[in-house]
Write a protein that holds these residues in place. Structure first.
Motif, PDB file in Angstrom:
ATOM      1  N   GLY A   9      13.522  59.195  38.158  1.00 43.80           N
ATOM      2  CA  GLY A   9      13.120  59.453  39.543  1.00 43.80           C
ATOM      3  C   GLY A   9      11.618  59.604  39.706  1.00 43.80           C
ATOM      4  N   GLY A  10      10.991  60.189  38.711  1.00 44.36           N
ATOM      5  CA  GLY A  10       9.548  60.370  38.757  1.00 44.36           C
ATOM      6  C   GLY A  10       8.793  59.055  38.760  1.00 44.36           C
ATOM      7  N   ALA A  11       9.439  58.009  38.258  1.00 51.25           N
ATOM      8  CA  ALA A  11       8.807  56.693  38.218  1.00 51.25           C
ATOM      9  C   ALA A  11       9.117  55.894  39.476  1.00 51.25           C
ATOM     10  CB  ALA A  11       9.280  55.931  36.981  1.00 51.25           C
ATOM     11  N   ILE A  12      10.398  55.854  39.858  1.00 50.94           N
ATOM     12  CA  ILE A  12      10.797  55.013  40.999  1.00 50.94           C
ATOM     13  C   ILE A  12      10.143  55.503  42.296  1.00 50.94           C
ATOM     14  CG2 ILE A  12      12.944  56.221  41.640  1.00 50.94           C
ATOM     15  CD1 ILE A  12      14.193  53.411  42.041  1.00 50.94           C
ATOM     16  N   ALA A  13       9.743  56.769  42.315  1.00 48.94           N
ATOM     17  CA  ALA A  13       9.068  57.337  43.486  1.00 48.94           C
ATOM     18  C   ALA A  13       7.807  56.557  43.851  1.00 48.94           C
ATOM     19  CB  ALA A  13       8.724  58.807  43.241  1.00 48.94           C
ATOM     20  N   ILE A  14       7.174  55.927  42.847  1.00 46.50           N
ATOM     21  CA  ILE A  14       5.991  55.109  43.146  1.00 46.50           C
ATOM     22  C   ILE A  14       6.183  53.666  42.657  1.00 46.50           C
ATOM     23  CG2 ILE A  14       4.360  57.055  43.235  1.00 46.50           C
ATOM     24  CD1 ILE A  14       3.383  56.160  40.405  1.00 46.50           C
ATOM     25  N   ALA A  15       7.431  53.293  42.421  1.00 47.41           N
ATOM     26  CA  ALA A  15       7.677  51.937  41.902  1.00 47.41           C
ATOM     27  C   ALA A  15       8.660  51.144  42.754  1.00 47.41           C
ATOM     28  CB  ALA A  15       8.163  52.016  40.457  1.00 47.41           C
ATOM     29  N   THR A  16       8.889  51.576  43.995  1.00 52.24           N
ATOM     30  CA  THR A  16       9.741  50.808  44.890  1.00 52.24           C
ATOM     31  C   THR A  16       8.831  49.824  45.624  1.00 52.24           C
ATOM     32  OG1 THR A  16      11.138  52.770  45.054  1.00 52.24           O
ATOM     33  CG2 THR A  16      11.566  51.029  46.635  1.00 52.24           C
ATOM     34  N   ALA A  17       8.536  48.731  44.934  1.00 46.75           N
ATOM     35  CA  ALA A  17       7.402  47.882  45.310  1.00 46.75           C
ATOM     36  C   ALA A  17       7.812  46.459  45.666  1.00 46.75           C
ATOM     37  CB  ALA A  17       6.415  47.852  44.150  1.00 46.75           C
ATOM     38  N   ASN A  18       6.859  45.725  46.269  1.00 48.31           N
ATOM     39  CA  ASN A  18       7.081  44.304  46.523  1.00 48.31           C
ATOM     40  C   ASN A  18       7.189  43.540  45.207  1.00 48.31           C
ATOM     41  OD1 ASN A  18       5.015  45.053  49.039  1.00 48.31           O
ATOM     42  ND2 ASN A  18       6.706  43.698  49.588  1.00 48.31           N
ATOM     43  N   ARG A  19       6.339  43.930  44.264  1.00 43.12           N
ATOM     44  CA  ARG A  19       6.387  43.313  42.936  1.00 43.12           C
ATOM     45  C   ARG A  19       6.373  44.425  41.902  1.00 43.12           C
ATOM     46  NH1 ARG A  19       4.683  37.875  44.093  1.00 43.12           N
ATOM     47  NH2 ARG A  19       5.913  37.590  45.984  1.00 43.12           N
ATOM     48  N   ILE A  20       7.296  44.349  40.972  1.00 51.28           N
ATOM     49  CA  ILE A  20       7.363  45.339  39.903  1.00 51.28           C
ATOM     50  C   ILE A  20       7.089  44.625  38.584  1.00 51.28           C
ATOM     51  CG2 ILE A  20       8.747  47.168  38.835  1.00 51.28           C
ATOM     52  CD1 ILE A  20      10.579  46.938  41.426  1.00 51.28           C
ATOM     53  N   LEU A  21       6.015  45.016  37.923  1.00 43.00           N
ATOM     54  CA  LEU A  21       5.645  44.402  36.653  1.00 43.00           C
ATOM     55  C   LEU A  21       5.814  45.428  35.543  1.00 43.00           C
ATOM     56  CD1 LEU A  21       2.214  42.847  37.799  1.00 43.00           C
ATOM     57  CD2 LEU A  21       4.520  42.013  38.272  1.00 43.00           C
ATOM     58  N   MET A  22       6.099  44.930  34.356  1.00 41.03           N
ATOM     59  CA  MET A  22       6.198  45.835  33.212  1.00 41.03           C
ATOM     60  C   MET A  22       5.431  45.269  32.040  1.00 41.03           C
ATOM     61  SD  MET A  22      10.103  47.213  32.889  1.00 41.03           S
ATOM     62  CE  MET A  22       9.945  48.332  31.487  1.00 41.03           C
ATOM     63  N   LEU A  23       4.678  46.123  31.367  1.00 39.21           N
ATOM     64  CA  LEU A  23       4.066  45.687  30.129  1.00 39.21           C
ATOM     65  C   LEU A  23       5.162  45.439  29.098  1.00 39.21           C
ATOM     66  CD1 LEU A  23       1.390  46.469  31.460  1.00 39.21           C
ATOM     67  CD2 LEU A  23       0.644  47.307  29.244  1.00 39.21           C
ATOM     68  N   GLU A  24       4.868  44.509  28.207  1.00 35.23           N
ATOM     69  CA  GLU A  24       5.852  44.040  27.232  1.00 35.23           C
ATOM     70  C   GLU A  24       6.537  45.178  26.467  1.00 35.23           C
ATOM     71  OE1 GLU A  24       3.967  41.417  24.506  1.00 35.23           O
ATOM     72  OE2 GLU A  24       5.787  41.074  23.341  1.00 35.23           O
ATOM     73  N   ASN A  25       5.758  46.200  26.108  1.00 42.06           N
ATOM     74  CA  ASN A  25       6.324  47.301  25.328  1.00 42.06           C
ATOM     75  C   ASN A  25       6.442  48.592  26.127  1.00 42.06           C
ATOM     76  OD1 ASN A  25       6.553  45.820  22.839  1.00 42.06           O
ATOM     77  ND2 ASN A  25       4.320  45.935  22.725  1.00 42.06           N
ATOM     78  N   SER A  26       6.594  48.457  27.425  1.00 48.58           N
ATOM     79  CA  SER A  26       6.843  49.664  28.215  1.00 48.58           C
ATOM     80  C   SER A  26       8.351  49.762  28.424  1.00 48.58           C
ATOM     81  CB  SER A  26       6.119  49.581  29.558  1.00 48.58           C
ATOM     82  OG  SER A  26       6.672  48.553  30.350  1.00 48.58           O
TER      83      SER A  26
END
Ligand SMILES: [Zn+2]
Ligand SMILES: [Zn+2]
Lengths: 297, 326
Positions: free
Chosen positions: B205-222
């Motif tokens: 929840g602590g992440a999605i609170a600022i990750a409900t985005a138009n584009r969601i990117l992730m670093l390869e090892n995240s």
């Protein structure tokens, strides 16, 4: 660190099933008195000895809220089952089968239409006895469907939360339901319709941190647990005992998070009164007094 | 970066060769012996070893890399990618949450709002940033800054890096659940491009609170997960030692999330992980954010909001289940 409370534990199952099985008697978890189920039914499962609110099973909750106990259940879309092919000590699909058998329901939510205090509305209610009421794709679908009905029919949306949080076995897809349900209830609110969130014991984790806390009005049932993190997680983090009454409905009201704390016996009347007050001046209710007055003027 | 260098289990062989190179180089300084040949040999060996260690990483190994203290954090990205950065403080209600970095600045000449969690790199900064765990005031600060972005038509870039929102008495007293719920809702209400990059830990929840985005990117090892592998293991396996199994079962790697259709793009890291080459990491992240931002800036204000809401409605509905291994 996680925010999932310790409620989504399979060991809860036994007590949950007991409630469903309509045994002859139940033991009040608060005062320990043996209570006849027949007597408990009359009080909507509030202990006549100590006033403790026992968990109220989904169907009974809907019966209690809708006028004359009459409602129409809405068929819900079936999301893909076990998207992650999840397995711990048991397969997730086997757990689902067991809970379906025990509860007679497909998942931890029901959506129903009817009237409350004469106001047409849609209620989406969660069910703790189905895997701790945890929110996976099925619960998300239910909230989305209920919101769509509310907007289409221009009627208020009411949710009854009864959940420990996200459904771990659906991983990231259960987390995404927080955003999906937030979007769904926001859609209702942006259409000028009331969204009333009722919180019952417990309302924690991914459910409290999404749609449940986004209502126009928040009603909490007396003494129920409401919070972000489960008490156990907090105790482990701060290594302190938690204060009395912490995360209880009354505590939430004191801290500005809940509008009204009600005794179960007053919940239906309070909800009916609020719905009537909110709907009487809006355009959505064509028969409303305000419109009539306008026409007369 | 960190006071004591963290060595992950599967990196031990790499570190051994690195140490050897250091020793040999030091020897060379004090003598006339030509060691170029030996150094070359070691360098090749090192590259080979890094490649070997970093192919076919297990989910649990990726969790360890995602948590590596030497990994670039939010403020490193701000420093590298944002010009004229003005940090802003406070939720206007209760306090400022240092964990939640927020401010305005210029990205490739475009005025933007930047939001993200900082974890800290040594004991002192870790305490200052509360180990990357934001409190309600942090999520309310994020909302306030998203409103600002909406008002002045500034795109929002979020760098997500948290084990989770802070679970404590004060968090509950000030309404952590409401703060997160409203932050998610705010993400869905604004009319400007919103790009979130999970740079390390995407903790529930602590992440999605600022990750409900138009584009969601992730670093390869995240990683990005509903619950930490340890938390999941202790609930479902009744033992935190089963974290490795939980990490597999939860499908929390960038690769899994791409398959599940939850994220839009995996940003590749330099071989050996982001913590081995901050500059190269910044370049890759910069390229990806800028490309997505340019695409999003073609959309109108209402389209941007609509896209974000429709995206979240569709999530989980177009999964190719044959690609998912049980
Ligand atoms: Zn009692
Ligand atoms: Zn708009």
């Amino acid at each position: 660190m996680n925010w999932l409370s310790d409620f989504v534990r399979p060991k809860i199952k036994k007590t949950a099933q007991k409630e469903i099985a309509d045994d002859l008697w139940l033991k009040c978890p608060h005062c320990g008195k043996l209570l006849f189920t027949k007597e408990l039914k009359k009080t909507w499962y509030v202990c006549p000895e100590c006033d403790h609110h026992l968990r109220l099973y989904l169907n009974k909750r809907l019966k209690m809220l809708f006028d004359n106990g009459v409602y129409t259940e809405v068929a819900l879309p079936q999301p893909p089952e076990d998207p992650l092919k999840f397995k711990d000590s048991k397969r997730y699909t086997d757990r689902l089968k067991a809970y379906r058998k025990a509860t007679g329901n497909e998942d931890a939510i029901k959506v129903a239409k009817g009237t409350v205090g004469g106001v047409k509305c849609v209620i989406a209610a969660l069910d703790f006895s189905f895997m701790g009421g945890s929110m996976g794709m099925a619960v998300g679908e239910g909230i989305v469907k209920a919101a769509e009905i509310a907007v289409k029919s221009k009627i208020p949306l009411i949710t009854v939360s009864n959940s420990g949080g996200a459904r771990m076995q659906e991983g990231i897809l259960s987390l995404m339901q927080m955003a999906r349900t937030a979007s769904a209830v926001n859609y209702v609110k942006e259409n000028g319709l009331p969204f009333i969130s009722i919180m019952t014991d417990p309302t924690t984790g991914g459910v409290s941190a999404s749609f449940a806390m986004l209502g126009d009005i928040h009603i909490a049932e007396k003494g129920c647990l409401i919070g972000f993190a489960g008490p156990r997680v907090i105790e482990q983090t701060i290594r302190e005992k938690l204060p009395d009454g912490f995360q209880r409905a009354e505590y939430l009201r004191e801290h500005g998070m809940v509008d009204i704390v009600v005794h179960r016996s007053e919940m239906k009347n309070k909800l009916a009164m609020i719905l009537n007050l909110l709907m009487s001046n809006t355009d959505n209710n064509s028969e409303s007094k305000a419109t009539k007055t306008k026409k007369q003027a | 970066m960190s006071e004591t260098k963290t060595v992950l289990d599967f990196e031990k062989k790499i570190i051994e060769i690195e140490e050897r190179i250091k020793t040999v180089s030091a020897l060379a300084k004090d003598s006339d012996v030509n060691i170029d040949k030996e150094l070359n040999r070691l360098q090749l060996k090192l590259e080979k070893q890094i490649k070997m260690s970093y192919t076919n990483l297990s989910p649990w190994q990726r969790v360890q890399i995602a948590r590596h203290p030497g990994r670039p954090q939010c403020l490193d990205y701000v420093k590298a990618l944002i010009e004229d950065f003005v940090p802003l403080c406070g939720d206007r209600v209760f306090a400022d949450d240092p964990t939640m970095i927020g401010g305005i600045g210029r990205y490739h000449g475009i005025s933007v709002v930047v939001i993200g969690q900082e974890k800290g790199t040594d004991l002192e900064t870790r305490v200052k940033y509360n180990f990357g765990m934001a409190k309600p005031e942090g999520y309310r600060k994020a909302q306030r800054l998203m409103d600002l972005a909406d008002k002045f038509n500034m795109p929002v870039i979020c760098f997500v890096d948290t084990d989770g929102a802070y679970p404590g008495i004060e968090s509950e007293a000030r309404g952590q659940a409401e703060a997160i719920a409203s932050s998610i809702q705010k993400c869905l209400q604004i009319h400007v491009p919103l790009i979130s990059v999970v740079i390390g830990m995407g903790g529930s929840g602590g992440a999605i609170a600022i990750a409900t985005a138009n584009r969601i990117l992730m670093l390869e090892n995240s990683i990005y997960s509903v619950i930490s592998p340890e938390g999941c293991a202790s609930i479902l396996w009744r033992s935190a030692d089963k974290a490795k199994d939980a990490a597999e079962a939860l499908k929390l790697t960038a690769q899994d999330l791409k398959t599940l259709g939850v994220i839009d793009e995996i940003v590749t890291e330099p071989i050996g992980g982001a913590h081995r080459d901050t500059m190269a990491t910044m370049e890759k992240v910069d390229e990806a954010i800028y490309r997505h931002l340019q695409e999003l800036m073609q959309l109108g204000r209402d389209e941007l909001k609509k896209q974000r809401n429709e995206k979240i409605y569709e999530m989980g509905h177009h999964i190719n289940f044959e690609e998912i291994k049980g």
